[in-house]
Design a protein around this motif. Structure first.
Motif, PDB file in Angstrom:
ATOM      1  N   LEU A 166      -1.233  -3.811  -9.664  1.00 36.94           N
ATOM      2  CA  LEU A 166      -0.918  -2.384  -9.503  1.00 36.94           C
ATOM      3  C   LEU A 166      -1.481  -1.562 -10.647  1.00 36.94           C
ATOM      4  CD1 LEU A 166       0.851  -0.894  -7.257  1.00 36.94           C
ATOM      5  CD2 LEU A 166       0.822  -3.387  -7.185  1.00 36.94           C
TER       6      LEU A 166
ATOM      7  N   ALA B 298       5.304  -4.822  -9.151  1.00 37.48           N
ATOM      8  CA  ALA B 298       4.584  -3.661  -8.634  1.00 37.48           C
ATOM      9  C   ALA B 298       5.185  -2.357  -9.148  1.00 37.48           C
ATOM     10  CB  ALA B 298       4.599  -3.686  -7.104  1.00 37.48           C
TER      11      ALA B 298
ATOM     12  N   ARG C  80       2.900  -3.577  -3.155  1.00 33.56           N
ATOM     13  CA  ARG C  80       2.015  -2.496  -3.611  1.00 33.56           C
ATOM     14  C   ARG C  80       2.490  -1.142  -3.061  1.00 33.56           C
ATOM     15  NH1 ARG C  80      -0.385   1.719  -3.333  1.00 33.56           N
ATOM     16  NH2 ARG C  80      -2.582   2.173  -2.994  1.00 33.56           N
TER      17      ARG C  80
END
Length: 269
Positions: A67, A145, A240
């Motif tokens: 990320l 993430a 994500r």
């Protein structure tokens, strides 16, 4: 010389050629590979093993770095007045695909290199890992993430919030149904590639495949991003999508997040 020729002859007989790939290989009853046994549904003993927690940490770190790098690339493209002065959509796709390639290569020997709850869920349905490990992986992936997107926002909050925060949102001119369909197909391509690249048959018949497994996986991510960035920004990874939505935290991101998140599961179930 006669002794050396005899050694060569014996060696050739002892180490026969590998079975060729193709239709000839499918007709043989002798398997040159061994399928691993199905993983148990519950495996409480894992909770006492350091390797179990080490694998979870590896998934957290990998998703964090994924990320961090990918959203930074998106922000760099978004802030530029001229797209020609940036890496553009192709560069963003290379960022996502390249990071997956590198991170799968680094973590495959520790956790299997999932870095994606959809991949973890698919492998769980195939009985490749236990429910205990699957849930733990998903939690660590989502936390990684969120932290990765949070660090990007910490660099420059105004730039981050003013450019969408890398969150997945359906682009103008497309419906949520279009976005859902694009994400379903994209996630299927990724999970299908993962299963194909890690198939036990390939492992046995082509010794180089396990080494190259991260390459087709990363390349699949790259190609899917090229196709779907203009539609949804490309999710194909619930962690994500969730991480960016949590940190950006705007209504449109959450409204469209349902499409981006749901697609990752419905094609597996």
């Amino acid at each position: 010389m006669e002794g050396k020729e005899e050694d060569v002859r014996l060696g050739a007989n002892k180490y026969s050629e590998r079975q060729p790939i193709g239709t000839a290989a499918q007709g043989s009853d002798d398997k040159d590979y061994k399928e691993p046994p199905p993983a148990p549904l519950f495996e409480p003993g894992e909770l006492k093993s350091w390797s179990f927690y080490r694998a979870g940490i590896a998934e957290f770190v990998a998703t964090f770095l994924f990320l961090y790098i990918s959203i930074l690339t998106v922000m760099g493209v978004s802030k530029s007045q001229s797209k020609c002065a940036t890496v553009g959509i192709q560069g963003i796709a290379w960022s996502f695909g390249g990071m997956i390639f590198a991170l799968v290569y680094c973590t495959a020997g520790i956790s299997g290199g999932h870095i994606n709850p959809a991949v973890t869920f698919g492998l769980f349905l195939a009985r490749k890992l236990s429910l205990t490990r699957a849930v733990f992986y998903m939690i660590m992936q989502c936390l990684g993430a969120i932290c990765g997107a949070g660090v990007v926002k910490g660099f420059q909050q105004g730039l981050y919030m003013g450019n969408g925060g890398g969150a997945n949102m359906v682009a103008a001119g497309y419906t949520k149904g279009d976005g859902l369909g694009a994400e379903i197909v994209g996630t299927f391509i990724l999970v299908y590639t993962v299963f194909s690249a890690t198939d036990a048959k390939r492992n046995a018949r082509d010794s180089h495949v396990p080494i190259l497994a991260p390459l087709p996986i990363g390349f699949a991510v790259f190609l899917v991003h090229l196709a779907t960035i203009p539609i949804t920004g490309t999710g194909i990874n619930p962690a994500r999508s969730l991480g960016a939505a949590v940190i950006y935290n705007r209504r449109q991101a959450w409204d469209d997040h349902v499409s981006s998140l749901t697609e990752n599961w419905c094609n597996l179930v």
